[in-house]
Design an enzyme around this catalytic site. Structure first.
Site, mmCIF file in Angstrom:
data_model
loop_
_atom_site.group_PDB
_atom_site.id
_atom_site.type_symbol
_atom_site.label_atom_id
_atom_site.label_comp_id
_atom_site.label_asym_id
_atom_site.label_seq_id
_atom_site.Cartn_x
_atom_site.Cartn_y
_atom_site.Cartn_z
ATOM 1 N N SER A 114 24.107 -13.825 -43.828
ATOM 2 C CA SER A 114 24.322 -14.037 -45.260
ATOM 3 C C SER A 114 23.483 -15.154 -45.867
ATOM 4 O O SER A 114 23.472 -15.288 -47.095
ATOM 5 C CB SER A 114 25.798 -14.317 -45.528
ATOM 6 O OG SER A 114 26.517 -13.125 -45.396
ATOM 7 N N LYS A 163 21.264 -13.997 -48.509
ATOM 8 C CA LYS A 163 21.740 -13.692 -49.871
ATOM 9 C C LYS A 163 21.171 -14.672 -50.906
ATOM 10 O O LYS A 163 20.909 -14.300 -52.044
ATOM 11 C CB LYS A 163 23.274 -13.710 -49.912
ATOM 12 C CG LYS A 163 23.890 -12.558 -49.120
ATOM 13 C CD LYS A 163 25.388 -12.726 -48.931
ATOM 14 C CE LYS A 163 25.959 -11.516 -48.182
ATOM 15 N NZ LYS A 163 27.317 -11.724 -47.686
ATOM 16 N N TYR A 180 19.807 -3.998 -47.272
ATOM 17 C CA TYR A 180 20.785 -5.072 -47.043
ATOM 18 C C TYR A 180 20.955 -5.362 -45.541
ATOM 19 O O TYR A 180 20.922 -6.520 -45.113
ATOM 20 C CB TYR A 180 22.131 -4.693 -47.677
ATOM 21 C CG TYR A 180 23.215 -5.693 -47.352
ATOM 22 C CD1 TYR A 180 23.209 -6.958 -47.931
ATOM 23 C CD2 TYR A 180 24.223 -5.391 -46.445
ATOM 24 C CE1 TYR A 180 24.183 -7.893 -47.616
ATOM 25 C CE2 TYR A 180 25.203 -6.318 -46.125
ATOM 26 C CZ TYR A 180 25.176 -7.565 -46.712
ATOM 27 O OH TYR A 180 26.131 -8.493 -46.384
ATOM 28 N N TYR A 198 31.514 -19.011 -49.283
ATOM 29 C CA TYR A 198 32.617 -18.042 -49.367
ATOM 30 C C TYR A 198 33.883 -18.704 -49.907
ATOM 31 O O TYR A 198 33.828 -19.552 -50.774
ATOM 32 C CB TYR A 198 32.913 -17.406 -47.996
ATOM 33 C CG TYR A 198 31.713 -16.909 -47.266
ATOM 34 C CD1 TYR A 198 30.921 -15.919 -47.821
ATOM 35 C CD2 TYR A 198 31.364 -17.417 -46.031
ATOM 36 C CE1 TYR A 198 29.818 -15.442 -47.142
ATOM 37 C CE2 TYR A 198 30.271 -16.939 -45.342
ATOM 38 C CZ TYR A 198 29.504 -15.962 -45.906
ATOM 39 O OH TYR A 198 28.417 -15.504 -45.239
ATOM 40 N N VAL A 214 27.164 -15.346 -40.857
ATOM 41 C CA VAL A 214 28.039 -15.158 -39.700
ATOM 42 C C VAL A 214 27.296 -15.269 -38.361
ATOM 43 O O VAL A 214 27.924 -15.275 -37.312
ATOM 44 C CB VAL A 214 28.825 -13.827 -39.746
ATOM 45 C CG1 VAL A 214 29.887 -13.836 -40.823
ATOM 46 C CG2 VAL A 214 27.896 -12.647 -39.895
HETATM 47 N N1 GLN Z 1 25.800 -8.590 -42.121
HETATM 48 C C1 GLN Z 1 27.001 -9.257 -42.472
HETATM 49 C C2 GLN Z 1 27.899 -8.324 -43.266
HETATM 50 O O1 GLN Z 1 27.435 -7.729 -44.192
HETATM 51 C C3 GLN Z 1 26.709 -10.503 -43.222
HETATM 52 C C4 GLN Z 1 27.966 -11.221 -43.553
HETATM 53 C C5 GLN Z 1 27.875 -12.710 -43.435
HETATM 54 O O2 GLN Z 1 26.958 -13.334 -42.884
HETATM 55 N N2 GLN Z 1 28.936 -13.309 -43.890
HETATM 56 O O3 GLN Z 1 29.059 -8.168 -42.966
#
Ligand code: GLN
Length: 342
Positions: free
Chosen positions: A84, A87, A209, A261, A279
């Site tokens: 993420s 993003k 994505y 988050y 993550v």
């Molecule tokens: N690839 C992960 C997902 O879409 C990314 C989520 C994350 O890093 N929080 O669930």
């Protein structure tokens, strides 16, 4: 556990020699590394088998200064998937491409308070709450795919590589694992398509994505990417302009309010810096006009943020007075230049 400081700090690759700041940061980074090395709290993400396989003990810290100096400790050269953290970068890429107004037709900038993978839209707008949760990032991916066509991912990868200052690549196993099991993300994609947030096929958007999440980076890469944002969009190692000035301000604002988050409010109080977590265990932090921070430590807290990564950022912020509202930070240089504020 005692660890030799000299074995922890892998040295400074400096464009301009060792500044006093880098020497000071080096000793703090080494101490934080040593303090947190034995901390095994949290759990590795295992929503896909590939992520569950990573070595949970990996631990790397990197700081990249605006001068081009790099300070690293531990596993700062280990590659892991950016997840993420991407993003923040795809938001910046879309902002540069289509501007604010068009970007915010697809997504809002409100913290959601929900987990990162929740299948919800803002009821007032029928758009995702913000670009830092999965729904928002998939909306951004949709708009990138619409605007850039079939080579969208290649173009995104080039920009991510420019921000890191080296050529990045995808972990194919993680990508396939994400793609084969990403039913929640696919559900979000269909919800967005139904709300006409984008009009291209959902599978093409999710392909972009999942690939952006599967790009391999190191803690050092995250620090350099953070320093690129800190340096008003110019990579401090390559000196290349990567992001526009307005894009950087916008991206840092969204990272500050939504980057961690449902742990974002807590982070704003304890660390007080714009940051983005993934993550995979990575965190990228930004100290405006000064430096970028990158940490890798795969064990996560319940909000999905790296446990040791967060503690390192708290430590750096405390020791260096990095918090945006630290008493040593003083408002506007413009006003100070008028002579009435000392
Ligand atoms: N690839 C992960 C997902 O879409 C990314 C989520 C994350 O890093 N929080 O669930």
């Amino acid at each position: 556990m005692t660890v030799e400081l000299s074995s922890l700090v892998q040295g400074v690759v400096a464009s301009y020699g060792e500044s006093a700041a880098s020497v000071m940061i080096q000793s703090i980074v080494a101490r934080l590394y040593e303090q947190q090395l034995g901390n095994d709290e949290g759990a590795v993400a295992d929503y896909i088998p590939e992520l569950g396989k990573v070595d949970p003990d990996q631990f790397g810290i990197a700081v990249a200064l605006e001068t081009g100096e790099l300070i690293t400790a531990g596993d700062a050269a280990n590659e892991f998937t950016i997840q993420s953290v991407s993003k923040a970068l795809t938001l910046a890429i879309l902002l540069d491409l289509v501007g604010r107004a068009e970007t915010y037709r697809a997504v809002g900038v409100q913290p959601s308070g929900d987990p990162f993978n929740s299948i919800t839209l803002d009821p007032r707008t029928n758009r995702p709450f913000n670009p830092m949760v999965n729904a928002g990032a998939i909306a951004i991916a949709g708009r990138l795919r619409e605007n850039l066509g079939p080579s969208a991912f290649e173009q995104v990868l080039v920009r991510m590589s420019e921000a890191a200052g080296r050529e990045l690549r995808v972990d194919q196993n993680v990508f396939e694992s994400e793609r084969d099991t990403g039913h929640r993300n696919r559900a979000i994609g269909h919800l967005l398509r139904a709300a006409e947030v984008f009009t291209v096929p959902v599978d093409e958007v999710l392909d972009l994505y999942f690939r952006q999440c599967s790009v391999l980076v190191t803690a050092t890469d995250l620090a350099v990417m953070g320093a690129t944002l800190a340096n008003i969009g110019a990579n401090p190692l390559t000196r290349r302009e990567v992001f526009g000035m307005e894009t950087v301000r916008e991206t840092l604002s969204v990272m500050f309010t939504c980057g961690m988050y449902d742990g974002a409010g807590d982070w704003a109080c304890q660390v007080g810096l714009p940051a983005k977590s993934g993550v995979g265990g990575g965190i990228m932090g930004v100290v405006n006009r000064q430096l970028g921070i990158g940490v890798l430590s795969p064990r996560l807290d319940p909000a999905g943020n790296s446990v040791r990564g967060k503690l390192c950022c708290i430590g750096l912020a405390e020791e260096l007075g990095l918090h945006a509202f630290d008493s040593t930070n003083s408002g506007s240089n413009f006003l100070r230049g008028m002579g009435d504020f000392n």
